[in-house]
Design an enzyme around this catalytic site. Structure first.
Site, short mmCIF file in Angstrom:
data_model
loop_
_atom_site.label_atom_id
_atom_site.label_comp_id
_atom_site.label_asym_id
_atom_site.label_seq_id
_atom_site.Cartn_x
_atom_site.Cartn_y
_atom_site.Cartn_z
N SER A 9 0.85 -1.19 0.00
CA SER A 9 0.00 0.00 0.00
C SER A 9 0.89 1.24 0.00
CB SER A 9 -0.88 0.01 1.24
OG SER A 9 -1.41 1.32 1.41
N ASP A 36 -4.79 3.50 -1.64
CA ASP A 36 -5.88 3.79 -0.70
C ASP A 36 -6.40 5.21 -0.87
OD1 ASP A 36 -6.12 1.36 0.93
OD2 ASP A 36 -4.04 1.78 1.48
N MET A 38 -9.09 7.97 0.34
CA MET A 38 -9.98 8.28 1.48
C MET A 38 -10.49 9.70 1.34
SD MET A 38 -7.74 6.68 4.59
CE MET A 38 -6.86 5.11 4.40
N HIS A 67 -8.36 1.08 -3.91
CA HIS A 67 -9.31 0.81 -2.81
C HIS A 67 -9.98 2.13 -2.45
CE1 HIS A 67 -9.62 -0.55 1.72
NE2 HIS A 67 -10.80 -0.37 1.15
N MET A 138 -11.33 -6.40 5.34
CA MET A 138 -10.60 -5.41 6.14
C MET A 138 -10.22 -6.03 7.48
SD MET A 138 -10.29 -2.87 4.15
CE MET A 138 -9.34 -1.95 5.37
N ASP A 174 -6.52 -6.87 4.04
CA ASP A 174 -5.97 -5.52 4.08
C ASP A 174 -6.01 -4.94 5.49
OD1 ASP A 174 -5.15 -2.95 3.53
OD2 ASP A 174 -6.97 -2.36 2.45
C1 DX5 Z 1 -6.54 1.06 5.75
C2 DX5 Z 1 -6.04 0.83 4.33
C3 DX5 Z 1 -4.90 -0.13 4.28
C4 DX5 Z 1 -3.68 0.35 5.00
C5 DX5 Z 1 -2.63 -0.70 5.02
O1 DX5 Z 1 -7.65 1.86 5.73
O2 DX5 Z 1 -7.06 0.33 3.52
O3 DX5 Z 1 -4.60 -0.47 2.94
O4 DX5 Z 1 -3.16 1.52 4.46
O5 DX5 Z 1 -1.60 -0.25 5.84
P1 DX5 Z 1 -1.04 -1.16 7.01
O6 DX5 Z 1 -0.47 -2.36 6.35
O7 DX5 Z 1 -0.02 -0.29 7.65
O8 DX5 Z 1 -2.19 -1.49 7.92
ZN ZN Z 2 -6.56 -0.53 1.49
#
Ligand code: DX5
Ligand code: ZN
Length: 215
Positions: A9, A36, A38, A67, A138, A174
């Site tokens: 990621s 990712d 958001m 994502h 998740m 994830d």
């Molecule tokens: C969380 C994201 C993940 C995250 C993964 O909301 O969807 O993809 O960034 O990072 P780590 O591996 O540090 O949890």
């Molecule tokens: Zn993610």
């Protein structure tokens, strides 16, 4: 033996050197890039949008696993497809029309995923199971990198694997993935491991990827 794939990621990459991070992670053996997105609304954090994704599209051959932790989502899907996404995953928990989102993603020639939060009943995936290409389990509450892996996720991976059966659907885990839990995820039937902080905080990306995928 089935080989698990690794999707670093980029959320945990050094953004001031993103091009070199992407090139290093490709060289180190990544199978795809997990990206990712958001919106500060569906989750409590804001990351980046399509323009950042298109800016790295020609820096790597790796597929882009995008994502989307955003809601509304349907009106932005075209932009993420144009930016170079290969797989576009939307959340099962959105208020937007999930069938419309899935149809639109497919009509743009992209693979479709559904992500499912830790507190969402896995049976809620059933109405969509025959029209998706990927499920993201998740294993943290979405919003931030660097959280601890929720152990109960292993049972959910196993249960979703059973639901998938012989369908051609990739099962991705994830959140909080590190060498200490990756083998359990693999044994439970996951096909793709996402890892952000455990990879990008390591000194040697190749070594940590090998440790995570167990080879
Ligand atoms: C969380 C994201 C993940 C995250 C993964 O909301 O969807 O993809 O960034 O990072 P780590 O591996 O540090 O949890
Ligand atoms: Zn993610």
């Amino acid at each position: 033996m089935r080989k698990v794939q690794i999707a670093p990621s980029i959320l945990s990459a050094d953004f001031s050197n993103l091009e070199s991070e992407v090139r290093s992670i490709e060289k180190a053996g990544a199978d795809m890039l997990h990206i990712d997105v958001m919106d500060g609304h569906f989750v409590n954090n804001i990351t980046f949008g399509p323009s950042l994704i298109s800016s790295i599209r020609d820096k790597t051959e790796l597929p882009f696993d995008v994502h989307l932790m955003i809601d509304p989502v349907v009106k932005y899907i075209n932009d993420f497809a144009d930016a170079g996404a290969d797989v576009i995953t939307v959340h099962l928990e959105i208020k937007d029309d999930l069938f419309e989102a899935i149809e639109l993603i497919h009509s743009l020639g992209k693979k479709t995923g559904i992500a499912i939060n830790p507190e969402t009943a896995i049976n809620e995936i059933l109405p969509f199971i025959d029209i998706i290409d990927q499920i993201i389990v998740m294993s943290v509450h979405p919003g931030f990198a660097g959280q601890s892996f929720i152990k109960e996720s292993i049972d959910r991976v196993q249960a979703l694997k059973a639901i998938i059966g012989s369908r051609n659907i990739m099962l991705e885990v994830d959140g909080g993935v590190s060498p200490s839990c990756s083998q359990d995820c693999i044994d439970a039937g996951c096909d793709i491991l996402v890892a952000g902080s455990s990879i990008f905080s390591a000194n040697d990306y190749k070594v940590i990827i090998k440790e995570i995928i167990g080879s």
